[in-house]
Each structure stands twice: as structure tokens, then as C-alpha cells.
Motif scaffolding. Structure first.
Motif, PDB file in Angstrom:
ATOM      1  N   ASN A  98       0.806  -1.221   0.000  1.00 15.21           N
ATOM      2  CA  ASN A  98       0.000   0.000   0.000  1.00 15.21           C
ATOM      3  C   ASN A  98       0.841   1.274   0.000  1.00 15.21           C
ATOM      4  O   ASN A  98       0.299   2.364  -0.075  1.00 15.21           O
ATOM      5  N   ARG A  99       2.162   1.131   0.126  1.00 13.85           N
ATOM      6  CA  ARG A  99       3.063   2.282   0.106  1.00 13.85           C
ATOM      7  C   ARG A  99       4.109   2.068  -0.977  1.00 13.85           C
ATOM      8  O   ARG A  99       4.554   0.969  -1.203  1.00 13.85           O
ATOM      9  N   ARG A 100       4.536   3.124  -1.618  1.00  8.81           N
ATOM     10  CA  ARG A 100       5.506   3.028  -2.711  1.00  8.81           C
ATOM     11  C   ARG A 100       6.944   3.212  -2.220  1.00  8.81           C
ATOM     12  O   ARG A 100       7.868   3.338  -3.007  1.00  8.81           O
ATOM     13  N   THR A 101       7.147   3.226  -0.905  1.00  9.32           N
ATOM     14  CA  THR A 101       8.470   3.429  -0.327  1.00  9.32           C
ATOM     15  C   THR A 101       9.394   2.258  -0.643  1.00  9.32           C
ATOM     16  O   THR A 101       9.060   1.108  -0.368  1.00  9.32           O
ATOM     17  N   ILE A 102      10.552   2.570  -1.217  1.00  9.99           N
ATOM     18  CA  ILE A 102      11.577   1.565  -1.510  1.00  9.99           C
ATOM     19  C   ILE A 102      12.838   1.981  -0.756  1.00  9.99           C
ATOM     20  O   ILE A 102      13.369   3.074  -0.978  1.00  9.99           O
ATOM     21  N   GLU A 103      13.293   1.140   0.148  1.00 12.75           N
ATOM     22  CA  GLU A 103      14.514   1.393   0.909  1.00 12.75           C
ATOM     23  C   GLU A 103      15.697   0.770   0.174  1.00 12.75           C
ATOM     24  O   GLU A 103      15.610  -0.374  -0.274  1.00 12.75           O
ATOM     25  N   VAL A 104      16.794   1.514   0.059  1.00 14.92           N
ATOM     26  CA  VAL A 104      17.972   1.027  -0.662  1.00 14.92           C
ATOM     27  C   VAL A 104      19.209   1.202   0.215  1.00 14.92           C
ATOM     28  O   VAL A 104      19.429   2.277   0.771  1.00 14.92           O
ATOM     29  N   ARG A 105      19.995   0.132   0.317  1.00 15.96           N
ATOM     30  CA  ARG A 105      21.235   0.137   1.091  1.00 15.96           C
ATOM     31  C   ARG A 105      22.372  -0.421   0.240  1.00 15.96           C
ATOM     32  O   ARG A 105      22.150  -1.204  -0.674  1.00 15.96           O
ATOM     33  N   ARG A 106      23.615  -0.041   0.575  1.00 18.96           N
ATOM     34  CA  ARG A 106      24.778  -0.531  -0.170  1.00 18.96           C
ATOM     35  C   ARG A 106      25.933  -0.804   0.792  1.00 18.96           C
ATOM     36  O   ARG A 106      26.223   0.011   1.663  1.00 18.96           O
ATOM     37  N   LEU A 107      26.595  -1.934   0.589  1.00 18.83           N
ATOM     38  CA  LEU A 107      27.874  -2.209   1.235  1.00 18.83           C
ATOM     39  C   LEU A 107      28.916  -2.056   0.137  1.00 18.83           C
ATOM     40  O   LEU A 107      28.956  -2.840  -0.814  1.00 18.83           O
ATOM     41  N   ASP A 108      29.744  -1.036   0.225  1.00 20.35           N
ATOM     42  CA  ASP A 108      30.689  -0.672  -0.820  1.00 20.35           C
ATOM     43  C   ASP A 108      32.113  -0.905  -0.314  1.00 20.35           C
ATOM     44  O   ASP A 108      32.578  -0.207   0.599  1.00 20.35           O
ATOM     45  N   LEU A 109      32.816  -1.896  -0.882  1.00 19.31           N
ATOM     46  CA  LEU A 109      34.164  -2.216  -0.422  1.00 19.31           C
ATOM     47  C   LEU A 109      35.152  -1.079  -0.689  1.00 19.31           C
ATOM     48  O   LEU A 109      36.121  -0.923   0.058  1.00 19.31           O
ATOM     49  N   ASP A 110      34.918  -0.278  -1.718  1.00 13.84           N
ATOM     50  CA  ASP A 110      35.779   0.892  -1.940  1.00 13.84           C
ATOM     51  C   ASP A 110      35.619   1.880  -0.791  1.00 13.84           C
ATOM     52  O   ASP A 110      36.594   2.479  -0.327  1.00 13.84           O
ATOM     53  N   HIS A 111      34.404   2.049  -0.316  1.00 10.50           N
ATOM     54  CA  HIS A 111      34.141   2.920   0.834  1.00 10.50           C
ATOM     55  C   HIS A 111      34.811   2.359   2.089  1.00 10.50           C
ATOM     56  O   HIS A 111      35.415   3.105   2.865  1.00 10.50           O
ATOM     57  N   VAL A 112      34.714   1.054   2.298  1.00  7.84           N
ATOM     58  CA  VAL A 112      35.349   0.412   3.453  1.00  7.84           C
ATOM     59  C   VAL A 112      36.856   0.632   3.406  1.00  7.84           C
ATOM     60  O   VAL A 112      37.483   0.986   4.416  1.00  7.84           O
ATOM     61  N   THR A 113      37.460   0.445   2.236  1.00  6.25           N
ATOM     62  CA  THR A 113      38.906   0.632   2.084  1.00  6.25           C
ATOM     63  C   THR A 113      39.300   2.080   2.365  1.00  6.25           C
ATOM     64  O   THR A 113      40.292   2.348   3.042  1.00  6.25           O
ATOM     65  N   ALA A 114      38.527   3.024   1.855  1.00  2.00           N
ATOM     66  CA  ALA A 114      38.846   4.444   2.012  1.00  2.00           C
ATOM     67  C   ALA A 114      38.672   4.938   3.445  1.00  2.00           C
ATOM     68  O   ALA A 114      39.433   5.794   3.903  1.00  2.00           O
ATOM     69  N   THR A 115      37.674   4.391   4.154  1.00  2.19           N
ATOM     70  CA  THR A 115      37.350   4.907   5.488  1.00  2.19           C
ATOM     71  C   THR A 115      37.773   3.985   6.624  1.00  2.19           C
ATOM     72  O   THR A 115      37.759   4.396   7.778  1.00  2.19           O
ATOM     73  N   ASP A 116      38.115   2.734   6.300  1.00  2.00           N
ATOM     74  CA  ASP A 116      38.412   1.708   7.301  1.00  2.00           C
ATOM     75  C   ASP A 116      37.226   1.518   8.250  1.00  2.00           C
ATOM     76  O   ASP A 116      37.389   1.277   9.438  1.00  2.00           O
ATOM     77  N   ARG A 117      36.015   1.642   7.700  1.00  3.56           N
ATOM     78  CA  ARG A 117      34.798   1.448   8.493  1.00  3.56           C
ATOM     79  C   ARG A 117      33.815   0.615   7.689  1.00  3.56           C
ATOM     80  O   ARG A 117      33.583   0.879   6.517  1.00  3.56           O
ATOM     81  N   TRP A 118      33.243  -0.375   8.337  1.00  2.00           N
ATOM     82  CA  TRP A 118      32.215  -1.206   7.705  1.00  2.00           C
ATOM     83  C   TRP A 118      30.884  -0.496   7.927  1.00  2.00           C
ATOM     84  O   TRP A 118      30.271  -0.607   8.985  1.00  2.00           O
ATOM     85  N   GLU A 119      30.475   0.283   6.939  1.00  2.00           N
ATOM     86  CA  GLU A 119      29.237   1.035   7.044  1.00  2.00           C
ATOM     87  C   GLU A 119      28.283   0.622   5.934  1.00  2.00           C
ATOM     88  O   GLU A 119      28.698   0.455   4.788  1.00  2.00           O
ATOM     89  N   ILE A 120      27.026   0.486   6.276  1.00  3.75           N
ATOM     90  CA  ILE A 120      25.980   0.258   5.289  1.00  3.75           C
ATOM     91  C   ILE A 120      25.478   1.640   4.884  1.00  3.75           C
ATOM     92  O   ILE A 120      25.002   2.410   5.714  1.00  3.75           O
ATOM     93  N   LEU A 121      25.595   1.952   3.600  1.00  4.87           N
ATOM     94  CA  LEU A 121      25.201   3.271   3.098  1.00  4.87           C
ATOM     95  C   LEU A 121      23.731   3.272   2.703  1.00  4.87           C
ATOM     96  O   LEU A 121      23.247   2.338   2.071  1.00  4.87           O
ATOM     97  N   HIS A 122      23.030   4.314   3.082  1.00  8.82           N
ATOM     98  CA  HIS A 122      21.622   4.503   2.728  1.00  8.82           C
ATOM     99  C   HIS A 122      21.569   5.366   1.472  1.00  8.82           C
ATOM    100  O   HIS A 122      22.029   6.504   1.485  1.00  8.82           O
ATOM    101  N   LEU A 123      21.048   4.814   0.385  1.00  6.56           N
ATOM    102  CA  LEU A 123      20.996   5.541  -0.891  1.00  6.56           C
ATOM    103  C   LEU A 123      19.629   6.186  -1.089  1.00  6.56           C
ATOM    104  O   LEU A 123      18.597   5.581  -0.800  1.00  6.56           O
ATOM    105  N   THR A 124      19.645   7.397  -1.605  1.00  3.68           N
ATOM    106  CA  THR A 124      18.401   8.120  -1.882  1.00  3.68           C
ATOM    107  C   THR A 124      18.463   8.724  -3.277  1.00  3.68           C
ATOM    108  O   THR A 124      19.537   8.877  -3.853  1.00  3.68           O
TER     109      THR A 124
END
Length: 80
Positions: A8-34
Motif C-alpha cells: 500500500n506504500r511506494r516506499t523503496i529502501e535502498v542500502r549498499r555495502l561498498d568495499l571501496d568505501h570500506v577501504t577508504a574509510t576503514d569502516r564497515w558502514e551500510i550506506l543509505h541511498l536516496t
């Protein structure tokens, strides 16, 4: 990964685990995409129905050995 749970809602949640981001930041973060960050092939199947879509990209990349240690980033691997 994209998910739509409520028909009943058109909301689509999107997440990304990006190994380039992990390498650059040294943090395992799940990114929220909009907005424009969300790849069209990922969200298109969810426009008219519920479910989950997983998209794999750049599978030829192999993370450094230290990143394969569960729960340990590069800094932690050096002291673990």
C-alpha cells in the motif's frame, strides 16, 4: 539491496555495502541511498510489487585479507 515491504506504500529502501568505501574509510558502514544514487535496475522491479532485489557489482575485486576477518577492520587486524 533494495526492499519494498508494504504493497500500500511506494516506499523503496535502498542500502549498499561498498568495499571501496570500506577501504577508504576503514569502516564497515551500510550506506543509505536516496534519489539519483539508487540504480534504476535495482528499484525498477519494486515499483509495482513488494519484495527484495540484490544487485552485485564489481565481483572481480577481492578485498585485502585483513578485511575478511569477521568484525575486524584494518586497525583491529593489526592488534588482534
Amino acid at each position: 539491496m533494495a526492499s519494498r515491504t508494504d504493497p500500500n506504500r511506494r516506499t523503496i529502501e535502498v542500502r549498499r555495502l561498498d568495499l571501496d568505501h570500506v577501504t577508504a574509510t576503514d569502516r564497515w558502514e551500510i550506506l543509505h541511498l536516496t534519489g539519483a544514487e539508487r540504480p534504476e535496475p535495482l528499484i525498477a522491479p519494486l515499483r509495482e510489487s513488494t519484495g527484495t532485489v540484490v544487485m552485485w557489482e564489481d565481483l572481480v575485486r577481492q578485498p585485502p585479507f585483513e578485511m575478511l576477518l569477521v568484525g575486524v577492520g584494518r586497525r583491529g587486524a593489526a592488534t588482534a
